[in-house]
Design a protein around this motif. Structure first.
Motif, short mmCIF file in Angstrom:
data_model
loop_
_atom_site.label_atom_id
_atom_site.label_comp_id
_atom_site.label_asym_id
_atom_site.label_seq_id
_atom_site.Cartn_x
_atom_site.Cartn_y
_atom_site.Cartn_z
N LEU A 31 -13.57 2.95 7.40
CA LEU A 31 -13.75 1.56 7.83
C LEU A 31 -12.83 0.67 6.99
O LEU A 31 -12.99 0.58 5.78
CB LEU A 31 -15.21 1.11 7.66
N TYR A 32 -11.87 0.05 7.65
CA TYR A 32 -10.97 -0.83 6.90
C TYR A 32 -10.27 -1.80 7.84
O TYR A 32 -10.26 -1.62 9.06
CB TYR A 32 -9.94 -0.02 6.11
N SER A 33 -9.69 -2.83 7.24
CA SER A 33 -8.85 -3.77 7.96
C SER A 33 -7.40 -3.50 7.60
O SER A 33 -7.07 -3.29 6.42
CB SER A 33 -9.20 -5.21 7.61
N ALA A 34 -6.54 -3.51 8.59
CA ALA A 34 -5.11 -3.32 8.36
C ALA A 34 -4.42 -4.64 8.03
O ALA A 34 -3.20 -4.67 7.84
CB ALA A 34 -4.47 -2.69 9.58
N ARG A 35 -5.21 -5.74 7.98
CA ARG A 35 -4.60 -7.04 7.75
C ARG A 35 -5.32 -7.86 6.69
O ARG A 35 -4.99 -9.03 6.48
CB ARG A 35 -4.57 -7.82 9.07
N ALA A 36 -6.26 -7.26 5.97
CA ALA A 36 -7.03 -7.98 4.96
C ALA A 36 -6.45 -7.79 3.57
O ALA A 36 -6.02 -6.69 3.21
CB ALA A 36 -8.48 -7.53 4.98
N SER A 37 -6.48 -8.85 2.79
CA SER A 37 -6.10 -8.80 1.37
C SER A 37 -7.10 -9.66 0.62
O SER A 37 -7.20 -10.86 0.86
CB SER A 37 -4.69 -9.34 1.17
N ALA A 38 -7.86 -9.04 -0.28
CA ALA A 38 -8.90 -9.77 -1.01
C ALA A 38 -8.65 -9.66 -2.51
O ALA A 38 -8.34 -8.58 -3.02
CB ALA A 38 -10.29 -9.23 -0.67
#
Length: 382
Positions: A229-236
């Motif tokens: 489960l992950y986002s290919a466009r998230a940066s936190a």
């Protein structure tokens, strides 16, 4: 009578330290940047990027003091007007800098075809200590991403290319306060809380963009365990300087007047330069070898992570076992060097800790490139 359209400008400004805004002040003095138009700032500061990295707080305070008179508000109120995201850690060849996004609406018809860069911002409410790294943070982040998309004028999730989030972490005081109320935080370890907060924020992005279909509670259960489960466009990026999530959505929209484009890809691991080259070539029309990147490249925005299985392409790495230097610092140095070798530039935004941000051991990368001159839409840059 023309309908106002969005014009976004982006400036990457080098700095000699986290409090050095001389380059920004020079842009303002020259008329190239109007402080009232600034909507977001993404900074790379030279601290350790860990819990006690006070360069983030220092840089944020300097920006608040600088912008306060220009915005006609108190320094403490600037953070609600401008999204300030400071990411600590410039290990290896990375060079400290600020990327400044300004936005205004202009009465002109764009002189180009296709989509161009737009930006939107939003904030969540403040989180209780026991909500960090849990379903409340995931759900609130998902809602805020939707708000930022609307602020940017982005109608479709496919047009979102990068979502930068600044999120809070747990300190010993926050943990104690929660325990005294009978609440149980997700962890008692401040450093571990950074990973939980980043991961929850990333899953919130994934839900908002339709990258995962899991319900919020199911996603919370999978946090830091199910790496599929992950986002290919998230940066936190987690820090001590805030209690809520700050969300910056970068994407493209038809009719925008900006002389910039943005594209994204995913590094499959820490040394995946090929994916970045392919993105620059196919999505943005750059030479495959990167030879023509420098004239138009504004910045690369990337996440970096030490692969949690302890291997890169089948070979063992020792980043997770180093008791002197945290793995996030190793990862920033590695990915920063790989990306710098692709574009020949070291003032790049590389953030460590990519939990649920891209596949395990990899991370999202976005490129902002100028494709038109100032005044591209027939409107002078102010």
């Amino acid at each position: 009578m023309h309908t106002p359209i969005q014009y976004v400008d982006v400036h990457r400004v080098l700095c000699s330290g986290p409090g050095d805004l001389a380059g920004v002040q020079a842009l303002v003095a020259s008329g190239a940047l109007r402080p009232a138009d600034i909507v977001a700032v993404m900074g790379k500061t030279e601290g350790n990027g860990c819990v006690n990295d006070f360069t983030r707080d220092f840089a944020t305070a300097r920006w608040c003091d600088f912008l306060s008179p220009h915005l006609g508000c108190l320094p403490s109120e600037v953070g609600q007007r401008v999204a300030l995201v400071m990411s600590g850690g410039t290990e290896g060849v990375l060079s400290p800098h600020f990327t400044v996004f300004s936005r205004r609406w202009v009465a002109a018809e764009p002189q180009h075809l296709g989509k161009r860069l737009v930006v939107g911002v939003a904030h969540t409410r403040d989180f209780l200590p026991e909500e960090i790294g849990r379903s409340a943070q995931i759900e609130c982040t998902a809602v805020a991403v939707g708000e930022a998309m609307r602020d940017a004028g982005i109608a479709h999730a496919a047009d979102v290319h990068f979502v930068q989030i600044k999120c809070p972490l747990l300190t010993s005081n926050k943990v104690d306060a929660a325990l005294q109320r009978g609440a149980v935080p997700v962890t008692h370890d401040s450093y571990a809380s950074m990973a939980y907060s980043r991961g929850a924020s990333a899953l919130g992005v994934a839900l908002a963009l339709g990258e995962i279909a899991a319900p919020v509670e199911e996603a919370a259960t999978a946090l830091l365990s199910d790496w599929s489960l992950y986002s290919a466009r998230a940066s936190a990026s987690a820090g001590i300087e805030l209690e809520a999530n700050v969300v910056i959505v970068l994407g493209e929209a038809e009719g925008a007047a900006s002389p910039y484009r943005i594209a994204h890809t995913v590094m499959r691991d820490a040394v995946d330069a090929a994916s970045v080259r392919q993105m620059l070539h196919l999505a943005l029309g750059m030479d495959a070898d990167g030879a023509s990147v420098l004239p138009g490249l504004v910045n690369l925005l990337a996440k970096a992570e030490a692969s949690p299985d302890g291997r890169v392409r089948g070979l063992r790495h020792t980043m997770l076992n180093d008791s002197d230097i945290h793995a996030t610092r190793h990862a920033r140095a590695v990915v920063g060097a790989v990306l710098a070798s692709v574009v020949g530039d070291t003032a790049l935004y590389v953030s460590g800790g990519a939990e649920h941000q891209g596949p395990a051991g990899g991370g999202p990368v976005a490129a902002i490139v100028r494709v038109g001159p100032p005044g591209d839409a027939g409107v002078p840059v102010l």
